[in-house]
Design a protein around this motif. Structure first.
Motif, PDB file in Angstrom:
ATOM      1  N   GLY A  68     -33.147 -79.623 -27.953  1.00 36.32           N
ATOM      2  CA  GLY A  68     -32.783 -80.205 -26.652  1.00 36.32           C
ATOM      3  C   GLY A  68     -33.314 -81.618 -26.453  1.00 36.32           C
ATOM      4  N   THR A  69     -33.527 -82.355 -27.551  1.00 36.22           N
ATOM      5  CA  THR A  69     -33.994 -83.751 -27.403  1.00 36.22           C
ATOM      6  C   THR A  69     -32.826 -84.736 -27.385  1.00 36.22           C
ATOM      7  OG1 THR A  69     -34.219 -84.163 -29.778  1.00 36.22           O
ATOM      8  CG2 THR A  69     -36.141 -83.251 -28.639  1.00 36.22           C
ATOM      9  N   GLY A  70     -31.609 -84.218 -27.461  1.00 39.23           N
ATOM     10  CA  GLY A  70     -30.428 -85.089 -27.467  1.00 39.23           C
ATOM     11  C   GLY A  70     -30.411 -85.982 -26.240  1.00 39.23           C
ATOM     12  N   LEU A  71     -29.845 -87.171 -26.394  1.00 36.02           N
ATOM     13  CA  LEU A  71     -29.894 -88.150 -25.303  1.00 36.02           C
ATOM     14  C   LEU A  71     -28.517 -88.471 -24.734  1.00 36.02           C
ATOM     15  CD1 LEU A  71     -32.728 -90.366 -26.790  1.00 36.02           C
ATOM     16  CD2 LEU A  71     -32.772 -89.332 -24.528  1.00 36.02           C
ATOM     17  N   SER A  72     -27.541 -87.571 -24.952  1.00 33.04           N
ATOM     18  CA  SER A  72     -26.224 -87.818 -24.353  1.00 33.04           C
ATOM     19  C   SER A  72     -25.641 -86.552 -23.702  1.00 33.04           C
ATOM     20  CB  SER A  72     -25.257 -88.383 -25.397  1.00 33.04           C
ATOM     21  OG  SER A  72     -25.164 -87.523 -26.513  1.00 33.04           O
ATOM     22  N   ALA A 104     -32.752 -75.141 -45.569  1.00 32.06           N
ATOM     23  CA  ALA A 104     -33.484 -74.737 -44.358  1.00 32.06           C
ATOM     24  C   ALA A 104     -32.519 -74.195 -43.323  1.00 32.06           C
ATOM     25  CB  ALA A 104     -34.238 -75.933 -43.784  1.00 32.06           C
ATOM     26  N   GLN A 105     -33.058 -73.349 -42.433  1.00 31.88           N
ATOM     27  CA  GLN A 105     -32.253 -72.889 -41.303  1.00 31.88           C
ATOM     28  C   GLN A 105     -32.097 -74.045 -40.303  1.00 31.88           C
ATOM     29  OE1 GLN A 105     -34.512 -69.220 -40.220  1.00 31.88           O
ATOM     30  NE2 GLN A 105     -32.511 -68.242 -40.337  1.00 31.88           N
ATOM     31  N   ALA A 106     -31.061 -73.944 -39.482  1.00 27.67           N
ATOM     32  CA  ALA A 106     -30.722 -75.065 -38.600  1.00 27.67           C
ATOM     33  C   ALA A 106     -31.819 -75.398 -37.587  1.00 27.67           C
ATOM     34  CB  ALA A 106     -29.432 -74.755 -37.853  1.00 27.67           C
ATOM     35  N   GLY A 107     -32.637 -74.402 -37.235  1.00 21.13           N
ATOM     36  CA  GLY A 107     -33.667 -74.659 -36.225  1.00 21.13           C
ATOM     37  C   GLY A 107     -34.964 -75.208 -36.797  1.00 21.13           C
ATOM     38  N   ALA A 108     -35.005 -75.473 -38.114  1.00 18.43           N
ATOM     39  CA  ALA A 108     -36.228 -76.035 -38.708  1.00 18.43           C
ATOM     40  C   ALA A 108     -36.450 -77.435 -38.142  1.00 18.43           C
ATOM     41  CB  ALA A 108     -36.085 -76.093 -40.222  1.00 18.43           C
ATOM     42  N   VAL A 109     -37.687 -77.705 -37.758  1.00 17.03           N
ATOM     43  CA  VAL A 109     -38.011 -79.017 -37.183  1.00 17.03           C
ATOM     44  C   VAL A 109     -38.019 -80.061 -38.301  1.00 17.03           C
ATOM     45  CG1 VAL A 109     -39.870 -80.333 -36.068  1.00 17.03           C
ATOM     46  CG2 VAL A 109     -39.242 -78.063 -35.206  1.00 17.03           C
ATOM     47  N   ASN A 110     -37.419 -81.198 -38.037  1.00 20.40           N
ATOM     48  CA  ASN A 110     -37.232 -82.267 -39.035  1.00 20.40           C
ATOM     49  C   ASN A 110     -38.480 -82.511 -39.883  1.00 20.40           C
ATOM     50  OD1 ASN A 110     -37.754 -85.163 -39.765  1.00 20.40           O
ATOM     51  ND2 ASN A 110     -35.592 -85.376 -39.317  1.00 20.40           N
ATOM     52  N   ILE A 111     -39.613 -82.717 -39.246  1.00 19.21           N
ATOM     53  CA  ILE A 111     -40.797 -83.131 -40.016  1.00 19.21           C
ATOM     54  C   ILE A 111     -41.273 -82.044 -40.981  1.00 19.21           C
ATOM     55  CG2 ILE A 111     -42.657 -82.421 -38.437  1.00 19.21           C
ATOM     56  CD1 ILE A 111     -43.657 -85.449 -39.107  1.00 19.21           C
ATOM     57  N   ARG A 112     -40.950 -80.790 -40.678  1.00 18.63           N
ATOM     58  CA  ARG A 112     -41.386 -79.699 -41.546  1.00 18.63           C
ATOM     59  C   ARG A 112     -40.687 -79.765 -42.903  1.00 18.63           C
ATOM     60  NH1 ARG A 112     -40.851 -74.345 -40.105  1.00 18.63           N
ATOM     61  NH2 ARG A 112     -42.019 -74.089 -42.032  1.00 18.63           N
ATOM     62  N   GLN A 131     -38.802 -86.753 -34.524  1.00 23.07           N
ATOM     63  CA  GLN A 131     -38.845 -85.860 -35.680  1.00 23.07           C
ATOM     64  C   GLN A 131     -39.911 -84.766 -35.639  1.00 23.07           C
ATOM     65  OE1 GLN A 131     -41.243 -88.879 -38.664  1.00 23.07           O
ATOM     66  NE2 GLN A 131     -39.747 -87.559 -39.558  1.00 23.07           N
ATOM     67  N   THR A 132     -40.895 -84.891 -34.760  1.00 23.50           N
ATOM     68  CA  THR A 132     -41.876 -83.805 -34.670  1.00 23.50           C
ATOM     69  C   THR A 132     -41.334 -82.634 -33.851  1.00 23.50           C
ATOM     70  OG1 THR A 132     -42.863 -84.917 -32.792  1.00 23.50           O
ATOM     71  CG2 THR A 132     -43.930 -85.265 -34.918  1.00 23.50           C
ATOM     72  N   VAL A 133     -40.179 -82.818 -33.240  1.00 17.29           N
ATOM     73  CA  VAL A 133     -39.601 -81.782 -32.374  1.00 17.29           C
ATOM     74  C   VAL A 133     -38.161 -81.449 -32.745  1.00 17.29           C
ATOM     75  CG1 VAL A 133     -39.321 -81.095 -29.966  1.00 17.29           C
ATOM     76  CG2 VAL A 133     -40.860 -82.974 -30.517  1.00 17.29           C
ATOM     77  N   SER A 134     -37.349 -82.472 -33.017  1.00 15.36           N
ATOM     78  CA  SER A 134     -35.907 -82.234 -33.174  1.00 15.36           C
ATOM     79  C   SER A 134     -35.623 -81.448 -34.452  1.00 15.36           C
ATOM     80  CB  SER A 134     -35.125 -83.548 -33.135  1.00 15.36           C
ATOM     81  OG  SER A 134     -35.430 -84.361 -34.231  1.00 15.36           O
ATOM     82  N   THR A 135     -34.482 -80.756 -34.444  1.00 14.94           N
ATOM     83  CA  THR A 135     -34.196 -79.795 -35.515  1.00 14.94           C
ATOM     84  C   THR A 135     -33.151 -80.329 -36.498  1.00 14.94           C
ATOM     85  OG1 THR A 135     -32.359 -78.793 -34.291  1.00 14.94           O
ATOM     86  CG2 THR A 135     -34.574 -77.900 -33.867  1.00 14.94           C
ATOM     87  N   LEU A 136     -33.109 -79.683 -37.652  1.00 13.29           N
ATOM     88  CA  LEU A 136     -32.127 -80.062 -38.664  1.00 13.29           C
ATOM     89  C   LEU A 136     -30.704 -79.930 -38.104  1.00 13.29           C
ATOM     90  CD1 LEU A 136     -31.335 -80.780 -41.576  1.00 13.29           C
ATOM     91  CD2 LEU A 136     -31.539 -78.356 -42.151  1.00 13.29           C
ATOM     92  N   GLY A 137     -30.424 -78.829 -37.395  1.00 10.86           N
ATOM     93  CA  GLY A 137     -29.084 -78.622 -36.822  1.00 10.86           C
ATOM     94  C   GLY A 137     -28.719 -79.730 -35.846  1.00 10.86           C
ATOM     95  N   GLY A 138     -29.675 -80.134 -35.009  1.00 16.70           N
ATOM     96  CA  GLY A 138     -29.433 -81.227 -34.059  1.00 16.70           C
ATOM     97  C   GLY A 138     -29.218 -82.533 -34.816  1.00 16.70           C
ATOM     98  N   ASN A 139     -30.051 -82.792 -35.825  1.00 19.54           N
ATOM     99  CA  ASN A 139     -29.926 -84.033 -36.614  1.00 19.54           C
ATOM    100  C   ASN A 139     -28.549 -84.109 -37.277  1.00 19.54           C
ATOM    101  OD1 ASN A 139     -33.354 -83.942 -37.983  1.00 19.54           O
ATOM    102  ND2 ASN A 139     -32.634 -84.372 -35.924  1.00 19.54           N
ATOM    103  N   ILE A 140     -28.104 -82.971 -37.839  1.00 22.92           N
ATOM    104  CA  ILE A 140     -26.799 -82.960 -38.514  1.00 22.92           C
ATOM    105  C   ILE A 140     -25.689 -83.208 -37.495  1.00 22.92           C
ATOM    106  CG2 ILE A 140     -25.120 -81.478 -39.711  1.00 22.92           C
ATOM    107  CD1 ILE A 140     -27.486 -80.142 -41.135  1.00 22.92           C
ATOM    108  N   ASN A 141     -25.782 -82.532 -36.368  1.00 22.54           N
ATOM    109  CA  ASN A 141     -24.689 -82.621 -35.398  1.00 22.54           C
ATOM    110  C   ASN A 141     -24.646 -83.939 -34.629  1.00 22.54           C
ATOM    111  OD1 ASN A 141     -22.782 -80.166 -35.022  1.00 22.54           O
ATOM    112  ND2 ASN A 141     -24.732 -79.426 -35.843  1.00 22.54           N
ATOM    113  N   GLU A 142     -25.777 -84.655 -34.611  1.00 23.25           N
ATOM    114  CA  GLU A 142     -25.757 -85.992 -33.990  1.00 23.25           C
ATOM    115  C   GLU A 142     -25.658 -87.080 -35.063  1.00 23.25           C
ATOM    116  OE1 GLU A 142     -25.414 -86.630 -30.962  1.00 23.25           O
ATOM    117  OE2 GLU A 142     -26.140 -84.897 -29.845  1.00 23.25           O
TER     118      GLU A 142
END
Ligand SMILES: Cc1cc2nc3c(=O)[nH]c(=O)nc-3n(C[C@H](O)[C@H](O)[C@H](O)COP(=O)(O)OP(=O)(O)OC[C@H]3O[C@@H](n4cnc5c(N)ncnc54)[C@H](O)[C@@H]3O)c2cc1C
Length: 469
Positions: A68-72, A104-112, A131-142
């Motif tokens: 939920g760190t998306g900005l749009s 990794a699963q989609a909810g894995a946090v980027n930095i991990r 990156q300490t919070v946002s997830t791989l799934g969010g990164n891919i989808n944005e």
């Protein structure tokens, strides 16, 4: 809805009630809000499939959500219904060191991802500041970028294969573990699709060697204009630093107030420059600093060790958090322009903020021409939100006029759907809609985002706006 989904999952995986509604009614774009009826916490691809099938059978809209760190507004459940959170899908499933990739699963946090690969001298290169919070799934989808995008590219260049539950509940695997495999082009439609084509459940990503040598400097300039001119001059020299990030005077003020950071008194803007490579990069940094001095730099701090490097990055990484000291509400805009137009664009941003009487601070990926004007204000003052939204749209139109685009990395979501939709030619729009048809988009999967195609979406904007107050 809760009873039905509790049969599909277990009751402990279904959240509802006022605290849940309030927690999940927006992402980090807090202008628009809409609460879900319930939130589900699947743990596997099969559970996501069962949820999506249930939603289709019951005609209930569903919205994927990472951190939920998306900005749009992408993870806001625009028409209510179910939020599918990947919170419990955070496992790193396999690290394949010989082939330099990781599953990794989609909810894995980027930095991990980077932490898991670090012992082998590798990392996951996309490094959004979240990156300490946002997830791989969010990164891919944005299709997220970050400070090192200038040299290493955005997420698209680092995703090899994704497993996705499509809008009707089918499980598809797109792309290939082998880089540049024949299916990569379909995968690229998913990257950046903002959860409108399905729910990504896991992905193979590329691992990149950590650079052996890194040199970092924080350079102070008298004002934003000289700092942005230096950015243009550095890249004209043919040097491509790993990062070239800018912070303006108001960000410096926030950092002074929040964290006691010290900067030269007469500084009006800062550039954080980082060079990296397999061989020592001191010469490269020296040539960047020479350009900075020629562009009017008044102070240069070069990190002498890892601890000092981390300190210099603090100014960049804590900038947005520090803004909480300036005002109760922050709206971060995002646009991209050819970087040669940065000085002109920043002047326009300051003018817009002063016209509507709110503060603006700029902290952005200057090397990419990706600006982030952060408007700060008190949203309890009637009419302010509307003014900020209108000014944001004018800034985006200016980006288009200068040959840029309405998003550099934060996506379209609900925030920019109007401006972006209008910027497309009818033929472009038809093609975008045709892509959705290929993926069987039904109007239930993250509705009203990117290209709002349901009539209801336009009417709903009124309901979302200011729902917080
Ligand atoms: C302080 C701060 C700094 C930031 N810095 C950067 C930056 O440097 N670069 C950058 O690019 N962005 C940045 N962002 C924006 C944001 O962090 C990124 O867009 C990030 O990738 C979102 O990840 P998330 O897990 O929070 O996704 P969410 O916000 O939960 O979701 C984002 C979108 O992806 C969809 N989605 C999420 N998970 C899935 C899934 N598994 N399957 C399908 N769709 C899904 C959602 O529906 C939504 O449309 C920043 C945000 C903040 C608050």
């Amino acid at each position: 809805m809760v009873a039905g989904l509790s049969e599909v999952l277990s009751p402990s995986q279904v959240l509802a009630g006022s605290a849940t509604h309030r927690t999940y009614d927006c992402d980090a774009y807090t202008v628009d809000r809409s609460a879900p009826t319930c939130v589900v916490l699947p743990e596997s691809t099969e559970e996501v499939q069962a949820i999506v099938r249930w939603c289709n059978e019951s005609s209930v809209p569903f919205t994927p959500r990472g951190a939920g760190t998306g900005l749009s507004g992408g993870a806001m459940p625009a028409l209510g219904g179910v939020v599918v959170s990947t919170k419990k899908m955070s496992r790193i499933l396999e690290v394949d060191l010989p082939n330099r990739c990781l599953l990794a699963q989609a909810g894995a946090v980027n930095i991990r991802l980077s932490q898991a690969a670090a012992p082998a001298g590798l990392h996951f290169a996309p490094d959004p500041s979240s990156q300490t919070v946002s997830t791989l799934g969010g990164n891919i989808n944005e299709n997220s970028g970050g400070p090192h995008t200038l040299k290493y590219g955005v997420t698209a260049q680092h995703v090899l294969q994704a497993t996705m539950v499509g809008c009707s509940g089918e499980i598809v695997v797109l792309g290939s573990r082998v880089a540049n495999g024949p299916e990569s082009s379909l995968l690229s439609l998913i990257v950046g699709s903002e959860g409108t084509l399905g729910i990504v459940t896991e992905a193979w990503v590329r691992l990149t060697p950590l650079p052996k040598h890194v040199a970092t400097a924080l350079v102070a300039f008298p004002d934003s204009s000289s700092a942005t001119q230096a950015v243009v001059a550095i890249l004209e020299e043919g040097v491509v630093p790993a990062a070239l990030e800018m912070m303006d005077f108001n960000i410096m003020q926030a950092l002074r107030t929040a964290f006691g950071l010290e900067f030269p008194e007469e500084a009006g803007a800062l550039l954080l420059v980082e060079c990296d490579g397999e061989e020592p990069v001191n010469d490269e940094l020296d040539s960047v600093l020479a350009v900075c001095r020629a562009s009017g730099a008044i102070d240069v701090r070069v990190a002498q060790d890892e601890e000092e490097r981390a300190k210099l990055w603090t100014a960049r990484k804590k900038g947005i958090g520090a803004m909480g000291r300036l005002a109760p509400t922050i709206v971060t805009h995002d646009g991209v322009i050819p970087r040669t137009r940065l000085p002109e664009m920043l002047a326009y941003v300051y003018e817009k903020a002063s016209e509507i009487g709110v503060g603006v601070a700029n902290l952005f990926h200057a090397g990419d021409g990706n600006l982030h004007p952060c408007f700060y204000f008190d949203d309890r003052v009637p009419g302010t939100i509307e003014k900020v939204v209108a000014a944001g749209e004018e800034i985006l139109r200016k980006c288009l006029e200068l040959g840029g685009s309405v998003t550099g990395e934060h996506g379209i979501g609900v925030e920019k759907a109007g401006v972006w939709g209008h910027s497309l030619s009818p033929a472009d729009r038809d093609l975008q809609m045709a892509v959705r048809d290929v993926f069987g988009v039904s109007g239930l999967c993250n509705p009203c985002k990117v290209l709002p195609d349901q009539k209801g979406c336009v009417e709903h904007v009124k309901r979302w706006r200011g729902a917080a107050t």
